[in-house]
Every structure is written in structure tokens, then in C-alpha cells.
Design a protein around this motif. Sequence first.
Motif, PDB file in Angstrom:
ATOM      1  N   GLY A 129       0.931  -1.405  -0.079  1.00 21.84           N
ATOM      2  CA  GLY A 129      -0.148   0.050   0.229  1.00 21.84           C
ATOM      3  C   GLY A 129       0.989   0.905  -0.873  1.00 21.84           C
ATOM      4  O   GLY A 129       1.413   1.389  -1.105  1.00 21.84           O
ATOM      5  N   HIS A 162       3.910   0.913   6.507  1.00 16.31           N
ATOM      6  CA  HIS A 162       4.604  -0.512   7.599  1.00 16.31           C
ATOM      7  C   HIS A 162       6.055  -0.422   7.205  1.00 16.31           C
ATOM      8  O   HIS A 162       6.762  -0.832   8.416  1.00 16.31           O
ATOM      9  N   PHE A 171      -5.238 -10.816  -1.696  1.00 15.34           N
ATOM     10  CA  PHE A 171      -6.140 -10.536  -2.353  1.00 15.34           C
ATOM     11  C   PHE A 171      -5.837 -11.192  -3.497  1.00 15.34           C
ATOM     12  O   PHE A 171      -6.108 -10.632  -4.682  1.00 15.34           O
TER      13      PHE A 171
HETATM   14  C1  LIG Z   1      -5.919  -3.576   2.182  1.00 21.77           C
HETATM   15  S1  LIG Z   1      -4.608  -2.570   1.493  1.00 21.77           S
HETATM   16  C2  LIG Z   1      -3.263  -2.603   2.353  1.00 21.77           C
HETATM   17  C3  LIG Z   1      -1.811  -2.040   2.041  1.00 21.77           C
HETATM   18  C4  LIG Z   1      -1.252  -2.511   3.260  1.00 21.77           C
HETATM   19  N1  LIG Z   1      -0.421  -3.056   3.622  1.00 21.77           N
HETATM   20  C5  LIG Z   1      -1.612  -1.273   4.193  1.00 21.77           C
HETATM   21  O1  LIG Z   1      -1.391  -2.420   5.407  1.00 21.77           O
HETATM   22  O2  LIG Z   1      -1.906  -0.358   5.096  1.00 21.77           O
HETATM   23  C6  LIG Z   1      -4.056  -4.311  -0.423  1.00 21.77           C
HETATM   24  C7  LIG Z   1      -2.663  -4.015  -0.996  1.00 21.77           C
HETATM   25  O3  LIG Z   1      -2.693  -4.827  -1.478  1.00 21.77           O
HETATM   26  C8  LIG Z   1      -2.048  -4.892  -2.546  1.00 21.77           C
HETATM   27  N2  LIG Z   1      -2.067  -6.261  -3.346  1.00 21.77           N
HETATM   28  C9  LIG Z   1      -2.648  -6.844  -3.540  1.00 21.77           C
HETATM   29  N3  LIG Z   1      -3.173  -7.868  -4.398  1.00 21.77           N
HETATM   30  C10 LIG Z   1      -1.523  -7.831  -4.739  1.00 21.77           C
HETATM   31  C11 LIG Z   1      -0.651  -8.322  -5.237  1.00 21.77           C
HETATM   32  N4  LIG Z   1      -0.919 -10.157  -6.256  1.00 21.77           N
HETATM   33  N5  LIG Z   1       0.948  -8.852  -5.847  1.00 21.77           N
HETATM   34  C12 LIG Z   1       1.034  -6.704  -5.093  1.00 21.77           C
HETATM   35  N6  LIG Z   1      -0.207  -5.813  -4.453  1.00 21.77           N
HETATM   36  C13 LIG Z   1      -0.375  -6.050  -4.223  1.00 21.77           C
HETATM   37  C14 LIG Z   1      -2.899  -3.583  -3.369  1.00 21.77           C
HETATM   38  O4  LIG Z   1      -2.777  -3.136  -4.356  1.00 21.77           O
HETATM   39  C15 LIG Z   1      -3.206  -2.907  -2.154  1.00 21.77           C
HETATM   40  O5  LIG Z   1      -2.169  -1.745  -2.283  1.00 21.77           O
END
Ligand SMILES: C[S@@+](CC[C@H](N)C(=O)[O-])C[C@H]1O[C@@H](n2cnc3c(N)ncnc32)[C@H](O)[C@@H]1O
Length: 234
Positions: free
Chosen positions: A59, A63, A130
Motif C-alpha cells: 500500500g 509499515h 487478495f
Molecule cells: C488493504 S491494502 C493493505 C496495504 C498495506 N499493507 C497496509 O496495511 O496499509 C492491500 C494492498 O495489497 C495490494 N495487492 C493486492 N494484491 C496484490 C498482488 N497480487 N501484488 C501486489 N500487490 C497486491 C493492493 O494493491 C493494496 O495496496
Amino acid sequence: MGRVTTASPDLWHHYGRIRATRDRAVPDTFRWTWSQEDGPGAEALGDLGGRVVGDLGSGTARHAAHLAVHHRPARVDAIDASPAQHAMATGLYGHLAPRLRFANADVVYHLRTSPGVYDVLYSVFGALDFTDPRELLPAASAALRPGGRLVFSSLAHYLGGTAAQPDVVPADIPVKTPDGEATTMRRWVLQARVWNKLLDESGLTRIDIALFPATEDGPRTADTLLVTATRPET
Ligand SMILES: C[S@@+](CC[C@H](N)C(=O)[O-])C[C@H]1O[C@@H](n2cnc3c(N)ncnc32)[C@H](O)[C@@H]1O
């Protein structure tokens, strides 16, 4: 007639955007739980001094920025597939390079091209939630050095209280496109025993899954699973 291209919309365009305009600080704390207010902290990652660390679905990299500043790793790679999240992260914390690095990539691709690179991989409700775990977990296992550790937090149940899945089945959850149109994305909310089996099948050992209950009631609160596993030494 010209060629028509259909890039898929960035479904993470809106996430964290308001906070990014108001709060540019490197966080003083690192939390795993859904509330981000209680529960264990960065100690779950072990000693990061001199280690190569990767944040899977970082994100805005709050962190990762905390770890880079407060835990003296050799390097933290903040990996995220969303162009919007990547842009916000580099805007907020680009000044922490080279200890903090940014990769705008799908984590499965990134991990498959990084065999044995990482001492520690982690995710806070990030890519693990995801992405099909049958693709991601073997890639993560192979990207860890022998003895390396994977740690991630995930929902213990759906928001609203519906139980987690007893099989490797995603749900379609509602989200908005950058233009504000309603659509869905896939989210994996799995029972602890399902994660355990997937981790085991990916070659990881010393699997530990702890439950941290939400400390408040409400429709948007949730219990957290904190999952730890290790790549075997041999
Ligand atoms: C709910 S956000 C959490 C972000 C961060 N870990 C936080 O706690 O603020 C989920 C993040 O996972 C990333 N994401 C989901 N699937 C992904 C993938 N296959 N590869 C890279 N990024 C991914 C999204 O783009 C998003 O920014």
C-alpha cells in the motif's frame, strides 16, 4: 481503425488517499491487527538487523517505512501492484531510499523472479488477502532463503461477522473504480486450518496461527489471524 487497449482499472486508487494528504509521518509503531491499535508489533518478524525484507502488498508503505527507520534492516522492498498505491508510497517515503525500495509489481511475479532473496517476507492485510494463495505461497516459499520467515495478518472472518471459508474459495467484495463505478474484487478469507494446509503444501514449516480478537464491537471491526511460517533450512 486504431488498436483498442483495455487496461483494467486500479481498484486501489481510493485506498488511503485522504490519509496520505494529511499524515506524511513515518509511523512510530507497527501493528498487525485490523484496528491497527493493539496486539503484537514488529517483534513477530524477529530481529531485522541486516536482513533483507519484503512487504507483500505494501500500500502506501507505512509499515515498510517504520521498519526501515526503526529496525535497521539491510533493505525493505515495498511491493505493490497498484500504480496509485506505488505513487503514494514513493511520494510519502521516497526519501528513505536506498534502505526502503519500491516495486510496482504483482507479488507473484516479483517473488518468482527473486529466488532465495528474502530473509523475511510479511504482509499486513495485503497481497495475501487478495491473491490466490495456491500461486502466492509457493512463490513466497521459494523467494525466502533457507530458514527465512513469512509472517502475515489476515481477516479471521468477513467484515460483518460471516465465518471464514472452510475451503480455498474467494469472495467477491464490493469496491469502486477510480471513476466511482461499483465493481468487485476477490478476497480470500480462510479458516486457520485452511491456511495451515496451504502453507504446509507450499513447503513451509513451524507454522503458527494466532487469533487476536477485536477489542471493540461494530460492523467494520474484525478479529485478526496472525500467521507465521518458516522455510526449512534444508
Ligand atoms: C488493504 S491494502 C493493505 C496495504 C498495506 N499493507 C497496509 O496495511 O496499509 C492491500 C494492498 O495489497 C495490494 N495487492 C493486492 N494484491 C496484490 C498482488 N497480487 N501484488 C501486489 N500487490 C497486491 C493492493 O494493491 C493494496 O495496496
